[in-house]
Design an enzyme around this catalytic site. Structure first.
Site, short mmCIF file in Angstrom:
data_model
loop_
_atom_site.label_atom_id
_atom_site.label_comp_id
_atom_site.label_asym_id
_atom_site.label_seq_id
_atom_site.Cartn_x
_atom_site.Cartn_y
_atom_site.Cartn_z
N ARG A 88 0.84 -1.21 0.00
CA ARG A 88 0.00 0.00 0.00
C ARG A 88 0.88 1.26 0.00
O ARG A 88 0.52 2.27 -0.58
CB ARG A 88 -0.90 0.01 1.24
N ASP A 148 -10.17 -4.57 8.77
CA ASP A 148 -9.22 -5.59 9.23
C ASP A 148 -9.84 -6.46 10.33
O ASP A 148 -9.58 -7.67 10.39
CB ASP A 148 -7.93 -4.91 9.73
N ARG A 151 -12.06 -8.99 8.72
CA ARG A 151 -11.25 -10.09 8.15
C ARG A 151 -10.72 -11.01 9.26
O ARG A 151 -10.61 -12.22 9.09
CB ARG A 151 -10.08 -9.49 7.35
N HIS A 175 -2.69 0.01 9.16
CA HIS A 175 -3.37 -0.71 8.07
C HIS A 175 -2.31 -1.03 7.01
O HIS A 175 -2.24 -0.43 5.95
CB HIS A 175 -4.49 0.17 7.49
N1 NAD Z 1 -8.46 1.84 3.77
C1 NAD Z 1 -8.88 0.67 3.28
O1 NAD Z 1 -9.20 -0.25 4.04
C2 NAD Z 1 -9.00 0.47 1.80
C3 NAD Z 1 -9.75 -0.60 1.28
C4 NAD Z 1 -9.83 -0.75 -0.09
C5 NAD Z 1 -9.22 0.17 -0.95
N2 NAD Z 1 -8.52 1.19 -0.42
C6 NAD Z 1 -7.91 2.21 -1.26
O2 NAD Z 1 -8.96 3.00 -1.83
C7 NAD Z 1 -8.51 3.57 -3.05
C8 NAD Z 1 -9.55 3.31 -4.15
O3 NAD Z 1 -9.60 1.95 -4.47
P1 NAD Z 1 -10.59 1.44 -5.64
O4 NAD Z 1 -10.44 -0.02 -5.70
O5 NAD Z 1 -11.91 2.04 -5.44
O6 NAD Z 1 -9.89 2.11 -6.92
P2 NAD Z 1 -10.61 2.48 -8.30
O7 NAD Z 1 -9.52 2.72 -9.28
O8 NAD Z 1 -11.65 1.47 -8.63
O9 NAD Z 1 -11.36 3.85 -7.99
C9 NAD Z 1 -10.68 5.03 -7.70
C10 NAD Z 1 -11.44 6.16 -8.35
O10 NAD Z 1 -10.86 7.40 -7.97
C11 NAD Z 1 -11.02 8.27 -9.05
N3 NAD Z 1 -10.14 9.44 -8.93
C12 NAD Z 1 -8.81 9.51 -9.15
N4 NAD Z 1 -8.38 10.78 -8.93
C13 NAD Z 1 -9.47 11.50 -8.54
C14 NAD Z 1 -9.66 12.85 -8.16
N5 NAD Z 1 -8.66 13.72 -8.13
N6 NAD Z 1 -10.90 13.24 -7.85
C15 NAD Z 1 -11.95 12.40 -7.87
N7 NAD Z 1 -11.82 11.08 -8.22
C16 NAD Z 1 -10.59 10.65 -8.55
C17 NAD Z 1 -10.72 7.41 -10.27
O11 NAD Z 1 -11.21 7.99 -11.49
C18 NAD Z 1 -11.42 6.12 -9.90
O12 NAD Z 1 -12.73 6.05 -10.41
C19 NAD Z 1 -7.14 2.97 -3.31
O13 NAD Z 1 -6.13 3.85 -2.88
C20 NAD Z 1 -7.14 1.72 -2.44
O14 NAD Z 1 -5.83 1.30 -2.10
C21 NAD Z 1 -8.40 1.36 0.93
O1 LMR Z 2 -5.15 -4.21 0.17
C1 LMR Z 2 -5.29 -3.10 -0.33
O2 LMR Z 2 -4.40 -2.55 -1.00
C2 LMR Z 2 -6.61 -2.39 -0.22
C3 LMR Z 2 -7.13 -2.25 1.17
O3 LMR Z 2 -6.24 -1.57 1.99
C4 LMR Z 2 -7.55 -3.56 1.75
O4 LMR Z 2 -7.09 -3.90 2.83
O5 LMR Z 2 -8.37 -4.27 1.11
#
Ligand code: NAD
Ligand code: LMR
Length: 308
Positions: A88, A148, A151, A175
């Site tokens: 990450r 988490d 999970r 995380h």
């Molecule tokens: N914290 C957590 O537990 C957790 C869990 C899952 C995913 N994530 C994170 O969440 C993020 C998104 O994941 P995803 O699978 O949805 O990705 P994704 O690519 O499916 O979606 C991301 C979206 O953000 C948009 N985007 C990019 N720049 C932008 C901006 N400046 N303004 C508005 N929109 C913008 C993109 O066009 C895209 O549609 C990633 O960084 C991922 O690592 C975190």
């Molecule tokens: O694993 C990742 O990169 C996305 C998110 O933080 C998750 O835990 O699913």
């Protein structure tokens, strides 16, 4: 209650869907940078309303933040997800700029907003929002521990051969693949410590599989997960919207709690209408405290790469 979700991708859309299906807020605004994408996702989701039985209004916009004005809660999911083999932390270069810009736009249009940070590396992105938004610290909440912990419960149920509703447990600290701290010492099956049922090998399996939960799914899916992340965010938004005062592990700015300051890390907190109502301090074993401190050291190093 109006909720904005920035990023209408996998996690953003899943989170909007779960929020709408639980029907506890009046409006969800999806924002994306990709032309027409948020509008399309919003329309598709609205066409599930009569089928799934909800009245939440979902709208979409390509970057017009005036449509987000007056949001009570905003969720930041914009940014790139990792690919198999990545950590990450490798996402910081692109995602920090996106999160900073999105935060500015959100706060300009909704000065009273509570922000839930999802984009990775999440603990560092939450820290960035603290340093750049001007919001009070109880209004910035990183989402990691809720996911988490879900999970962890999944793996505990698997090892115990028990239904998930029988098990309870919590994950704190970072995380990240190495910095997560599943609190096995406090996990229970119907109030009985799981350590009474699981031998050492099974305990180790549960802990290790929980820590790499995101990486395991990324390997299987080719990108990171979205259903459980979206559901975890919806639980946090509902706790705020309905003033539930639920105890949820969240990445919060620490000021001496658990021996750390000036860092966002996962700790149990009471979540209600003000965002973070309070941080809960629980007892940790010496080994758990050492792991928490180690996780903080690693997150602090990543935070050092931020440019404000
Ligand atoms: N914290 C957590 O537990 C957790 C869990 C899952 C995913 N994530 C994170 O969440 C993020 C998104 O994941 P995803 O699978 O949805 O990705 P994704 O690519 O499916 O979606 C991301 C979206 O953000 C948009 N985007 C990019 N720049 C932008 C901006 N400046 N303004 C508005 N929109 C913008 C993109 O066009 C895209 O549609 C990633 O960084 C991922 O690592 C975190
Ligand atoms: O694993 C990742 O990169 C996305 C998110 O933080 C998750 O835990 O699913």
């Amino acid at each position: 209650m109006k909720v904005t979700v920035v990023g209408a991708g996998a996690v953003g859309a899943s989170c909007a869907e779960y929020i709408a299906m639980k029907d506890f807020c009046s409006e969800v605004v999806l924002v994306d940078i990709k032309e027409g994408f948020a509008e399309g996702k919003a329309m598709d989701l609205m066409q599930t309303a009569s089928l799934n039985g909800f009245d939440t209004k979902i709208t979409g916009t390509t970057g017009d933040y005036s449509k987000t004005a007056g949001s009570h809660v905003a969720v930041i999911t914009s940014g790139i997800p990792r690919k198999p083999g990545m950590t990450r932390e490798e996402l910081i270069g692109i995602n920090a700029g996106i999160v900073k810009e999105v935060t500015e736009n959100l706060v300009k249009n909704s000065p009273e907003v509570i922000i839930i940070v999802v984009s990775n590396p999440m603990d560092t992105m939450a820290y960035l929002v603290h340093k750049t938004s001007g919001l009070p610290k109880h209004k910035i909440i990183g989402m990691g521990g809720a996911l988490d912990s879900a999970r962890f419960k999944y793996r505990l149920a698997e090892a115990l051969e028990a239904p998930i509703s029988d098990v309870d447990g919590m994950v704190i600290a970072a995380h990240s693949d190495t910095g997560m701290l599943p609190l096995l010492s406090k996990a229970t099956r119907n109030g009985v410590p799981v350590t009474e049922f699981l031998d050492d090998a099974k305990q180790k399996y549960v802990i290790e599989e929980t820590k790499v939960g995101g990486a395991t799914l990324t390997k299987l899916l080719g990108t990171s997960a979205w259903y459980a992340p979206g559901a975890a965010v919806s639980v946090m938004v509902q706790a705020i919207a309905c003033d539930q005062k639920k105890m949820i592990p969240c990445s919060l700015m620490l000021d001496g709690e658990y021996g750390e300051s000036d860092i966002c890390l996962g700790v149990p907190a009471i979540i209600g209408k003000n965002g973070v109502e309070s941080i809960v301090t629980i007892s940790l074993t010496d080994e758990e405290q050492a792991k928490f401190t180690e996780a903080a050291k690693a997150v602090r190093e990543v935070n050092g790469d931020l440019k404000f």
